[in-house]
Scaffold this active site. Structure first.
Site, mmCIF file in Angstrom:
data_model
loop_
_atom_site.group_PDB
_atom_site.id
_atom_site.type_symbol
_atom_site.label_atom_id
_atom_site.label_comp_id
_atom_site.label_asym_id
_atom_site.label_seq_id
_atom_site.Cartn_x
_atom_site.Cartn_y
_atom_site.Cartn_z
ATOM 1 N N CYS A 55 -0.514 4.126 2.083
ATOM 2 C CA CYS A 55 -0.378 4.026 3.541
ATOM 3 C C CYS A 55 1.055 4.327 3.965
ATOM 4 C CB CYS A 55 -0.723 2.630 4.045
ATOM 5 S SG CYS A 55 -2.056 1.847 3.189
ATOM 6 N N ASP A 56 2.011 3.831 3.208
ATOM 7 C CA ASP A 56 3.398 3.824 3.696
ATOM 8 C C ASP A 56 4.354 4.716 2.905
ATOM 9 O OD1 ASP A 56 2.540 1.875 5.481
ATOM 10 O OD2 ASP A 56 2.943 0.258 4.070
ATOM 11 N N CYS A 68 0.829 -1.197 0.000
ATOM 12 C CA CYS A 68 0.000 0.000 0.000
ATOM 13 C C CYS A 68 0.867 1.251 0.000
ATOM 14 C CB CYS A 68 -0.931 0.005 1.197
ATOM 15 S SG CYS A 68 -1.957 1.486 1.238
#
Ligand code: NAP
Length: 348
Positions: free
Chosen positions: A171-172, A168
């Site tokens: 997300c990261d 992801c």
């Protein structure tokens, strides 16, 4: 007293079915998923995959860009006053999901922040048990648990999850460890291009590693990759190993050519997997009919029925073909209507 309808899952399918069920006075209960480290690592947190994306550009009614300008051009003069109510930029995935969740709540949906881990569909009312140990009885059930991102299945990949391996980017990707460094994205579909494009904001170069000589991504997305000077596509290439150490996490990948079998190492601070999805149906094995790829099987054409009467399926958990937010929402609506009608015919 059993619940009239229990909805499992909290993506667009789950919330849309909740909105429709709530408006039909079925007082739905949504198990939206548990907030656990396992779910975080798997990408199966509440609000589903859209909560892991950035801008949503293709959900009807939420155009990208300055929504007030869009409204100004779209609304007749007597409705121009509405423009002032919407003065922001388009809509992101997480925003869209929070809006849907709130819409369901506003009509009286009850939400439980937990996973369903066991079901008993052999007797009626159905029984469902949550990770936290809650038992609930239901006259009808809608499964809307979606699908999650796949990984390559390498031992080294597992070792460096959270240390540079991710599925992801949104997300990261903004983490300091990735800034100004070369990054790897695996895959050749829309997700891979989207992730590569997003990561190019942070990375020095994004290497898009694809096992064939042609992208699977749609034309418009593929063009985005070709046009981005920070994306370099490594054609006919597979990732054989994620390289790294305990201090730095990921330091690179070992690549292999599918053409001549030669191997080489590529330095990278992160490896993002964007190679498709697996439906979240493990807890339903042996309980509902599934396809070979473990997606739930719709058993009546143009309906959301599953192999158990009174249990319906909506969204990506039963769809490995369209997999769009709007199709998931559409089938969530269908499932709620199917459940409502089924409950009616049974006199519940
Ligand atoms: P996908 O279209 O199934 O693409 C998966 C990619 O991963 C393919 O290129 C595939 O290679 C590759 N792959 C699969 N297994 C692999 C393995 N073990 N090793 C190496 N490569 C592997 O999945 P997706 O990109 O997640 O897209 C899913 C759906 O969501 C699609 O319908 C897509 O259009 C949609 N989507 C749309 C957008 C958007 O419009 N903005 C964004 C994201 C997703 P092959 O090509 O060789 O099979």
């Amino acid at each position: 007293m059993p619940e009239k309808i229990v909805i499992v899952g909290s993506g667009p399918a789950g919330w849309t079915s909740a909105i429709y069920a709530a408006r039909a006075s079925l007082e739905p209960v949504v198990f939206e998923g548990a907030v656990t480290e396992d779910n975080r690592l798997q990408g199966t947190m509440p609000l589903g995959q859209l909560a892991l994306t950035t801008e949503v550009e293709n959900y009807p009614g939420f155009p990208a860009g300055d929504l007030s300008e869009f409204l100004r051009s779209a609304l007749p003069s007597e409705h121009q006053w509405l423009v002032d109510l919407h003065q922001k930029e388009g809509c992101s995935g997480p925003e869209l999901m929070h809006l849907m969740r709130q819409q369901a709540v506003n009509f009286g949906t009850k939400i439980v922040t937990d996973d369903i881990v066991e079901v008993d569909f052999d007797s009626h009312p159905f029984k469902l048990r949550s990770l936290g140990g809650e038992e609930v009885e239901a006259l009808s059930v809608i499964i809307a648990t979606g699908a999650r991102a796949n990984y390559l299945g390498l031992e080294s990949e597992e070792k460096y999850k959270n240390l540079g391996v991710s599925a992801c980017a949104v997300c990261d990707g903004a983490l300091p460890r990735f800034r100004g460094k070369p990054l790897i994205v695996a895959g050749g579909g829309d997700s891979a291009v989207e992730e590569a494009d997003y990561l190019s904001k942070f990375a020095s170069t994004v290497y898009l590693v694809h096992r064939r000589d042609e992208l699977r991504a749609s034309k418009i997305m593929a063009q985005r990759a070709f046009d981005n000077p920070k994306i370099e596509i490594l054609w006919n290439t597979t990732i054989e190993e994620v390289l790294g150490n305990d201090t730095d996490g990921v330091t690179g990948v070992r690549l292999k050519s599918t053409v001549d079998g030669t191997e080489r190492e590529q330095e990278a601070a992160g490896a993002f997997m964007a190679i498709g999805h697996t439906p979240n149906t493990t807890f339903l094995e042996g309980k509902l009919d599934m396809t070979a790829k473990k997606y739930l099987q719709w058993t009546v054409p143009f309906r959301t029925n599953t192999s158990v009467e009174g249990v319906f399926a909506a969204g990506d958990v039963a769809d490995d073909y369209y997999r769009q937010a709007v199709t998931a929402a559409g089938s969530g609506c269908m499932a709620a209507l199917d459940a409502e009608r089924w409950l009616g015919t049974k006199g519940f």
